[in-house]
Design an enzyme around this catalytic site. Structure first.
Site, mmCIF file in Angstrom:
data_model
loop_
_atom_site.group_PDB
_atom_site.id
_atom_site.type_symbol
_atom_site.label_atom_id
_atom_site.label_comp_id
_atom_site.label_asym_id
_atom_site.label_seq_id
_atom_site.Cartn_x
_atom_site.Cartn_y
_atom_site.Cartn_z
ATOM 1 N N ALA A 1 0.856 -1.208 0.000
ATOM 2 C CA ALA A 1 0.000 0.000 0.000
ATOM 3 C C ALA A 1 0.878 1.238 0.000
ATOM 4 C CB ALA A 1 -0.931 -0.009 1.215
ATOM 5 N N HIS B 1 -8.542 35.272 -4.172
ATOM 6 C CA HIS B 1 -9.766 34.769 -3.565
ATOM 7 C C HIS B 1 -10.852 34.621 -4.624
ATOM 8 C CE1 HIS B 1 -13.039 34.172 -0.737
ATOM 9 N NE2 HIS B 1 -13.743 35.052 -1.445
HETATM 10 P P1 AMP Z 1 6.344 2.217 -2.752
HETATM 11 O O1 AMP Z 1 7.827 2.038 -2.666
HETATM 12 O O2 AMP Z 1 5.851 3.549 -2.277
HETATM 13 O O3 AMP Z 1 5.739 1.822 -4.061
HETATM 14 O O4 AMP Z 1 5.744 1.210 -1.669
HETATM 15 C C1 AMP Z 1 5.896 -0.187 -1.670
HETATM 16 C C2 AMP Z 1 5.149 -0.712 -0.441
HETATM 17 O O5 AMP Z 1 5.141 -2.119 -0.449
HETATM 18 C C3 AMP Z 1 5.785 -0.268 0.888
HETATM 19 O O6 AMP Z 1 4.805 0.319 1.694
HETATM 20 C C4 AMP Z 1 6.289 -1.574 1.490
HETATM 21 O O7 AMP Z 1 6.212 -1.578 2.895
HETATM 22 C C5 AMP Z 1 5.337 -2.585 0.887
HETATM 23 N N1 AMP Z 1 5.873 -3.928 0.834
HETATM 24 C C6 AMP Z 1 7.141 -4.302 0.504
HETATM 25 N N2 AMP Z 1 7.251 -5.673 0.528
HETATM 26 C C7 AMP Z 1 6.009 -6.149 0.868
HETATM 27 C C8 AMP Z 1 5.443 -7.466 1.021
HETATM 28 N N3 AMP Z 1 6.183 -8.580 0.828
HETATM 29 N N4 AMP Z 1 4.138 -7.570 1.392
HETATM 30 C C9 AMP Z 1 3.365 -6.460 1.553
HETATM 31 N N5 AMP Z 1 3.847 -5.202 1.413
HETATM 32 C C10 AMP Z 1 5.135 -5.043 1.067
#
Ligand code: AMP
Ligand code: FAD
Length: 476
Positions: A192, A455
């Site tokens: 997320a 505004h």
């Molecule tokens: P971003 O780098 O903003 O695209 O975020 C990637 C997200 O994926 C981060 O919030 C990580 O904590 C999450 N993440 C990384 N590996 C895993 C996993 N194996 N399962 C669930 N979430 C993950």
């Protein structure tokens, strides 16, 4: 015969193509090597950003938001529509057209600036006193070019996880998630973060039931806690995204038409049944097949090319910019590094201010920030004052029907210098620029409080947040 250039750029994404254009503007001879091919198997410049990242995702976010507005919000404006239908092929075609226009635009910029565009995979061969030799391989053929300077701008690729191998049929990465030809009834997203939230929002608005599984116990760790908590409420309660925090995915089973995701959280082992699954767990630097050792360029244990704060690698006259080096994986950061490197090669002393790079998440409402979060200031022991102001008290936001969110300004308690600005609200991606300018010019909250803002405009919320730092907001 090996062609000789002042600058050879490897990678034609926002870091590479901007570096190439700027170097050419400065009178240097430039070649840019890029190996991207689009779905029609045609070379397509612009890298991840233009082909399968920033641009197509924003196109689909806008289209899906319009669909949602037409379905749920127009009636409140007194606009009655008949039966609203989704024409997904047209939505995807619009997105593809925008991508084609912009990637074609890069090719035009190369022509206009006399940048030699070379299609193929670039890798280092050797270096000698006069330059660096780079080979380009494409369709079984190989040619070489030589550069007095080389800029590595090879970007990043999707981070893979063992539990879920992307096939872009049932299990998708960003490329597959931007090209689904039917709206899945149930969509799972692993991660997320920025990409997971943006992709999840698109398909939720178009009708999917969306569940995001996030390993971290906290929602959006880099974001100011107050705004992250507010955003979490809006995304889950108002938009109906299901976001499970602290959820570790252990296994993904592919069935004939669906996917079973095994994960665990505080309550134990869980199962999620979905029709499609997006893997959005971040990206990793791309140095595959570059043969960095041939020219003495070091990469660190995570695969990032090692650079100093001016993007110089460990080898003379070899530079690296964008996602392949440290810092946020953002297109505008890549571009600014590209400009700074081109200008340094031309003898100027440019650099990038990493303290004023804006971040944006294009959810609804958008989240944007620059500078320090409140939690960072606390952990650094900085004495600060806070001003917040809600969009709900702003006339323009009411007119737009977009009243959720707030602007939060953090300023030094002693000097009043603005240290961070955090915006959750409509057009946060546009509003944040005023904050970036303020930080870049080392403005105080009083400076902003004394500047006239039009505004009615959303920018008044920023103005009021600055007044609120001193406890003198006027419209609350
Ligand atoms: P971003 O780098 O903003 O695209 O975020 C990637 C997200 O994926 C981060 O919030 C990580 O904590 C999450 N993440 C990384 N590996 C895993 C996993 N194996 N399962 C669930 N979430 C993950
Ligand atoms: P890239 O854009 O990855 O370009 C690298 C290029 O080099 C590619 O064309 C690649 O094919 C080519 N290449 C690699 N190796 C070689 C080689 N050896 N030889 C020849 N060519 C090679 N950022 C934002 O700022 N805003 C956003 O809204 C945003 N949205 C995003 C949405 C999604 C879905 C994704 C995936 C990313 C998003 N990003 C966003 C991140 C942004 O796309 C990247 O930060 C940006 O593209 C990095 O630019 P770059 O030039 O470093 O690399």
């Amino acid at each position: 015969m090996t062609q000789q250039f002042d600058v050879v750029v490897i990678g034609g994404g926002p870091g590479g193509y901007i570096a190439a254009v700027r170097a050419a503007q400065l009178g240097l001879s430039v070649a840019c090597i890029d190996n991207w091919k689009n779905a029609k198997n045609k070379p397509s410049l612009g890298g991840t950003c233009l082909n399968v990242g920033c641009i197509p995702s924003k196109a689909l976010l806008e289209s899906s938001e319009n669909f949602e507005r037409a379905t749920h919000q127009f009636a409140e404006h007194g606009i009655k529509l008949g039966k609203i239908e989704l024409d997904l092929p047209q939505m995807l075609a619009r997105k593809d057209k925008i991508v084609d226009q912009l990637t074609g635009g890069v090719a035009y910029l190369f022509k206009k600036n006399k940048v030699t565009s070379l299609h193929g995979h670039g890798h280092f061969v050797s270096r000698d006193g006069e330059g660096i030799t780079v080979a380009i391989s494409a369709d079984g053929k190989e040619e070489t070019v030589r550069g007095r300077h080389v800029i590595i701008a090879t970007g990043s690729v999707v981070r893979a996880i063992k539990a879920a191998t992307v096939d872009n049929k049932l299990i998708l990465d960003n490329e597959g998630a931007l090209a689904l030809t039917a709206v899945p009834k149930r969509l799972g997203v692993i991660g997320a973060g920025v990409i997971g939230l943006e992709m999840g929002s698109v398909w939720k608005r178009l009708g999917s039931e969306v569940t995001l599984l996030e390993a971290m116990p906290e929602f959006l760790p880099p974001v100011d806690r107050q705004l992250a908590n507010e955003a979490f409420k809006i995304y889950t309660k108002d938009h109906g995204l299901k976001i499970e925090l602290g959820a570790t995915v252990s296994q993904v089973e592919k069935n004939a038409q669906s996917i079973t995701v095994h994960y665990s959280n505080d309550a134990g082992d869980q199962l999620l049944e979905v029709d499609k699954l997006i893997v959005a767990v971040g990206r990793v630097p791309n140095t595959q097949g570059l043969n960095l050792v041939a020219v003495g360029v070091d990469a660190n244990e995570k695969g990032f090319v090692e650079v100093d704060d001016r993007c110089k690698t460990t080898a003379p006259n070899i530079w690296a910019v964008g996602d392949v080096v440290r810092g946020p994986m953002l297109a505008h950061k890549a571009e600014e590094e590209g400009v700074a490197v081109a200008e340094q090669i031309a003898g100027q002393s440019s650099h990038v201010d990493f303290g004023t790079i804006p971040w944006v998440i294009y959810t609804s409402p958008e989240l944007a920030w620059v500078g320090k979060t409140e939690q960072e200031l606390k952990s650094e022991g900085v004495d600060y004052r806070v001003g917040t102001f809600p969009f709900a008290a702003n006339g323009r936001a009411k007119g737009l029907g977009e009243t959720r969110g707030l602007v939060k300004m953090l300023a030094c308690a002693r000097t009043d210098r603005i240290l961070g600005v955090h915006i959750l609200g409509p057009f946060a991606s546009e509003l944040i620029t005023e904050a970036v300018v303020a930080l870049e010019f080392k403005a105080s909250s009083e400076d902003i409080a004394r500047i006239v803002h039009a505004h009615p405009s959303l920018s008044e919320v920023f103005h009021e947040a600055a007044l609120a730092v001193d406890g003198r907001a006027l419209n609350l």
